[in-house]
Scaffold this motif. Structure first.
Motif, mmCIF file in Angstrom:
data_model
loop_
_atom_site.group_PDB
_atom_site.id
_atom_site.type_symbol
_atom_site.label_atom_id
_atom_site.label_comp_id
_atom_site.label_asym_id
_atom_site.label_seq_id
_atom_site.Cartn_x
_atom_site.Cartn_y
_atom_site.Cartn_z
ATOM 1 N N UNK A 163 2.717 90.505 -24.149
ATOM 2 C CA UNK A 163 1.890 91.471 -24.876
ATOM 3 C C UNK A 163 0.445 91.489 -24.395
ATOM 4 N N UNK A 164 -0.036 90.388 -23.835
ATOM 5 C CA UNK A 164 -1.410 90.340 -23.343
ATOM 6 C C UNK A 164 -2.452 90.171 -24.430
ATOM 7 N N UNK A 165 -2.017 89.900 -25.678
ATOM 8 C CA UNK A 165 -2.960 89.718 -26.773
ATOM 9 C C UNK A 165 -3.668 88.370 -26.652
ATOM 10 N N UNK A 166 -4.861 88.301 -27.151
ATOM 11 C CA UNK A 166 -5.596 87.038 -27.203
ATOM 12 C C UNK A 166 -4.855 86.084 -28.135
ATOM 13 N N UNK A 167 -4.452 84.922 -27.607
ATOM 14 C CA UNK A 167 -3.672 83.987 -28.408
ATOM 15 C C UNK A 167 -3.675 82.631 -27.713
ATOM 16 N N UNK A 168 -3.903 81.591 -28.467
ATOM 17 C CA UNK A 168 -3.994 80.259 -27.890
ATOM 18 C C UNK A 168 -2.947 79.350 -28.532
ATOM 19 N N UNK A 169 -1.804 79.225 -27.858
ATOM 20 C CA UNK A 169 -0.739 78.353 -28.357
ATOM 21 C C UNK A 169 -0.205 77.429 -27.270
ATOM 22 N N UNK A 170 -0.436 77.774 -26.026
ATOM 23 C CA UNK A 170 0.136 76.994 -24.929
ATOM 24 C C UNK A 170 -0.710 75.778 -24.543
ATOM 25 N N UNK A 171 -2.014 75.854 -24.782
ATOM 26 C CA UNK A 171 -2.884 74.768 -24.317
ATOM 27 C C UNK A 171 -3.410 73.879 -25.437
ATOM 28 N N UNK A 172 -3.124 74.240 -26.681
ATOM 29 C CA UNK A 172 -3.582 73.456 -27.829
ATOM 30 C C UNK A 172 -2.358 72.957 -28.591
ATOM 31 N N UNK A 173 -2.240 71.662 -28.857
ATOM 32 C CA UNK A 173 -1.048 71.143 -29.542
ATOM 33 C C UNK A 173 -0.943 71.662 -30.970
ATOM 34 N N UNK A 174 0.291 71.605 -31.503
ATOM 35 C CA UNK A 174 0.531 72.099 -32.856
ATOM 36 C C UNK A 174 -0.082 71.199 -33.919
ATOM 37 N N UNK A 175 -0.543 70.042 -33.525
ATOM 38 C CA UNK A 175 -1.232 69.144 -34.449
ATOM 39 C C UNK A 175 -2.715 69.488 -34.575
ATOM 40 N N UNK A 176 -3.170 70.476 -33.807
ATOM 41 C CA UNK A 176 -4.578 70.878 -33.783
ATOM 42 C C UNK A 176 -4.760 72.178 -34.565
ATOM 43 N N UNK A 177 -5.677 72.229 -35.532
ATOM 44 C CA UNK A 177 -5.867 73.458 -36.322
ATOM 45 C C UNK A 177 -6.351 74.638 -35.493
ATOM 46 N N UNK A 178 -6.818 74.393 -34.252
ATOM 47 C CA UNK A 178 -7.244 75.489 -33.380
ATOM 48 C C UNK A 178 -6.072 76.179 -32.704
ATOM 49 N N UNK A 179 -4.875 75.624 -32.826
ATOM 50 C CA UNK A 179 -3.684 76.296 -32.327
ATOM 51 C C UNK A 179 -3.485 77.575 -33.141
#
Length: 386
Positions: A163-179
């Motif tokens: 989709x090309x949308x701004x999204x950060x899930x690949x570089x921040x672990x799921x234990x991090x609230x910034x995911x």
């Protein structure tokens, strides 16, 4: 009646359950009143000694924290084994569990693949037109809150995670609230959050993992059918498959009547997950009934994205929220399936008429290919293709 088990009840049931005692590898799995036909491994060309050796090796830790392995051949279960190991329920620690056929288990991102099956039923046909429509056209109720360029994103891009949308899930672990998937669980309207993100690169150009896109798919299903996702799943998928005991969790912020997590919240019993694999293997048919359109199964197994960064050797690419590829072992066998955190796996091998279901507890750990090696051992045990 469908029982949506509360987490604490599920946890207690897991801890109190006894050990399930399987038969030897040469025997068929137990015949239970759950819709599954069973057969011996030999009927599918499997070497029982090879399967027995695999079953004995798993508890030694050679494949990591494996909880269950089930093998279907041509509509019948021919192998089923359960093991003991530590487990979680959507991040809640359950301790050490002795697994059996009645235990609910996290599917994590395999939930995405199940949600995509529901979409195929909800769309009902005319797939090319539906796939090429702007995804924003399915959400007139949130018009005015779309991110810049979101109208360029087609449903096809959503399903292939391009989709090309701004999204950060690949570089921040799921234990991090910034995911961003974690962040999505803290808002009241997850679809508006996802589609409110700007497009940062042309849709269709790059694969980028985005669990929020699955929540968009869930929202589309609800708007198209006029039914809540759980109710629709009960009607068109779970009831036809005989799935009556499950849990589909969602974020607290989404409310009691809100949607479940279409990205990761589903918990099924092992034999019920194997039924999802059976649908994929048998062109959407279960016990003679067309549950998911065959045309949709053909679409989800296509390799829409040739390479993804998680599989650098190019064995697997990506379809419509299902992984698709060919084995690079000289066989060139087509394999497609589903994958979830902790190494939950569905492998579907059409040429062999085989589907392999694996449940495991290696959550938030970097994969060392443990389950892939296990799957290859299962295939190697099938000496004669019938």
């Amino acid at each position: 009646m469908v029982r949506l088990l509360r987490p604490i009840v599920a946890a207690v049931a897991v801890m109190l359950a006894g050990t399930w005692h399987p038969a030897c590898a040469a025997s068929p799995p137990e015949q239970r009143n759950d819709g599954w036909a069973v057969a011996t491994p030999e009927t599918a060309g499997f070497d029982p000694a090879a399967l027995q050796a695999l079953a004995e090796d798993i508890p030694r830790g050679g494949y990591g924290n494996i909880h269950a392995v089930l093998v279907e051949h041509d509509g019948r279960l021919v192998f089923e084994r359960y093991f003991q190991g530590s487990d979680e329920s959507w991040g809640q620690q359950l301790g050490t569990v002795r697994f059996g056929p009645d235990h609910l288990h996290d599917l994590r991102s395999v939930t995405k693949s199940v949600t995509t099956l529901l979409l195929g039923v909800a769309l009902g046909g005319g797939y090319d037109q539906a796939l090429d429509a702007p995804v924003t056209s399915y959400f007139p109720d949130i018009e005015g809150r779309f991110g810049e360029g979101a109208d360029q994103v087609k449903l096809r891009h959503v399903l292939t995670m391009t989709a090309g949308l701004q999204w950060n899930e690949m570089s921040v672990p799921y234990t991090n609230p910034d995911n961003d998937e974690v962040r999505m669980s803290g808002v009241h309207d997850p679809v508006a959050l996802v589609l409110g993100r700007p497009v940062q690169e042309p849709p269709g150009t790059r694969w980028s993992y985005n669990g929020g896109l699955t929540q968009v798919v869930a929202g589309l299903i609800e708007r198209r059918t006029g039914k809540k996702l759980r109710a629709y799943a009960d009607e068109v998928l779970f009831a036809p498959l005989g799935i009556v005991t499950y849990e589909w969790r969602g974020a607290r912020k989404w409310g009691v009547g809100g949607p479940p997590s279409a990205a990761s919240g589903l918990r099924l019993r092992p034999r019920d997950l194997a039924k999802i694999g059976s649908l994929a293997l048998n062109d959407g048919v279960w016990q003679g009934r067309q549950v998911v359109p065959a045309e949709w199964i053909a679409l989800i197994r296509q390799r829409a994205v040739e390479t993804i960064p998680w599989v650098p050797d190019g064995t697997y690419g990506y379809g419509f929220m299902w992984y698709s590829g060919r084995l690079k072992d000289g066989s060139d066998l087509e394999v497609f399936g589903a994958s979830g955190n902790g190494q939950q796996r569905l492998y579907v091998v059409p040429a062999r008429r085989v589907a392999v279901t694996v449940l495991a507890g290696m959550y938030n750990q970097r994969s060392k290919g443990e389950v892939e090696r296990l799957f290859r051992q299962v295939l190697a045990a099938q000496q004669v293709v019938r």
